[in-house]
Design a protein around this motif. Sequence first.
Motif, mmCIF file in Angstrom:
data_model
loop_
_atom_site.group_PDB
_atom_site.id
_atom_site.type_symbol
_atom_site.label_atom_id
_atom_site.label_comp_id
_atom_site.label_asym_id
_atom_site.label_seq_id
_atom_site.Cartn_x
_atom_site.Cartn_y
_atom_site.Cartn_z
ATOM 1 N N ARG A 1 0.790 -1.224 0.000
ATOM 2 C CA ARG A 1 0.000 0.000 0.000
ATOM 3 C C ARG A 1 0.827 1.281 0.000
ATOM 4 N N GLY A 2 2.121 1.160 0.278
ATOM 5 C CA GLY A 2 2.967 2.336 0.263
ATOM 6 C C GLY A 2 2.689 3.313 1.388
ATOM 7 N N LEU A 3 2.283 2.810 2.539
ATOM 8 C CA LEU A 3 1.966 3.647 3.693
ATOM 9 C C LEU A 3 3.007 3.489 4.789
ATOM 10 N N GLU A 4 3.063 4.488 5.677
ATOM 11 C CA GLU A 4 3.969 4.387 6.821
ATOM 12 C C GLU A 4 3.540 3.243 7.734
ATOM 13 N N SER A 5 4.511 2.656 8.429
ATOM 14 C CA SER A 5 4.241 1.474 9.251
ATOM 15 C C SER A 5 3.201 1.726 10.335
ATOM 16 N N PHE A 6 3.160 2.942 10.886
ATOM 17 C CA PHE A 6 2.218 3.172 11.983
ATOM 18 C C PHE A 6 0.772 3.114 11.512
ATOM 19 N N ARG A 7 0.554 3.197 10.200
ATOM 20 C CA ARG A 7 -0.809 3.137 9.686
ATOM 21 C C ARG A 7 -1.308 1.704 9.484
#
Length: 453
Positions: free
Chosen positions: A421-427
Amino acid sequence: MRNMKTIYKYLFILSFMAFASCNVLDQEPEGLISTEDAIVDRQSAIAATNGLYSILQDGDLYGGRFIMATEMVAGNAKATAFQAFWQELASGKVPVSNFHVEDNWIGFYDVINGANAIITQVPELAALSEGEKNEMLGTAYFMRALSFFDLLRQYGEFYDTGSEFGIPLKLTQSLEPSETSRSTVAKSYEQIESDLTKAIDLLGDGNNNFKVSKAAAQTLKARVHLYQEEFTEAANLASAVITNSKYELPENYNEIYEIEESAESIFELNFIQLDDPNVWAIEMYITPPEVSVSEGLITFLDGRGENERGALFAQSENNDEIFICTKYGNSQTDNGHNTIVLRLSEMYLIRAEALGRNGTPNDALPDLNEIRNRAGLSNINNISDEAELLDILLEERRAEFAFEGHYWFDMVRYGLMEDTRGLESFRRIFPIPRREMNITDGTLVQNPGYNQQ
């Protein structure tokens, strides 16, 4: 004249309105009578137990938005119209003020509060037989476990049993302001497993799949063990359900969506036309729909030759550029389609994963191919290593359970969310809603990464 399920729903709400305050964990209800004696006889106990199903059918829970929200952040669904909270979910960058996150949190704690009332009060009722008490208590323990689990995998670091970021475990009924702090992930799982063990001991086979049963509790517990990578326990429970003669895998993949109480169904929520409209009809089948199927999912299914499973994703009659999921109907008036909460094919894929990750990857092949063959796909003959196994499982589970609320959690627990998804890990998880953080005055600790929002 209202149908019986609606009557139960209103009886439950009247009996437990004190628990369903604006904030079920922490806000003092105003102007409400005490509910300590709300369950006082057989009729009110039946109403309270049936009320749990009605709350679970709420639009922010299994009435639609809980599943749609996870499909949004996973990239299977997209926001087609203009509701800001859907746009936020579709981006994967969910703020602490997202309306769905706020309502979903409250909704699951409504179920938990109702279950706590039954667990506390039903054992004291002399008017109930032992069998009736067992069914009511087993249902309450199952519903509390399901709600805790769904809260944990949305708002807690469920993928790390060593994490301190679990969920508040609300285990008592109370009208007083409650400052329930977060438990660890390990403690959260421990409570969920304890509730499901009790449910398994208390529940019988059940008369229909619209009510929870021993097999439903075994099914959910298999999933809970799988999420913790407790593979032997997951495989054993999955096998117990697979060998249960009450259930079978129909040759037609679509049968479970076409026939109520299909042989594959283990637990489904029964929506009928006289109920309030379920959210699927409101959000997906209007013009233009608030939620539609993403081009990414359509391309994925077409690329795999998913003729059976892909048939449930069709072009909108009003716009040939928009696709809708027809698992829950295909028009705004299709209001009676059920939500499948637990089904047999998941047990095959759980056992496949458990055996493949607990032994050699090829141990997954018999169950994996059983599901592929049912969908009209050819056998996989060899899996070289665990990385390939996880890739195969993620794709197979995405196809099998598209728009059923699994793909996001699978992506996260396999450690593939960031790349996919190409999102930061915290998400990987949602934030604790801002409203809850404000009301608890520091008791709740926000998930890492969300403190600056």
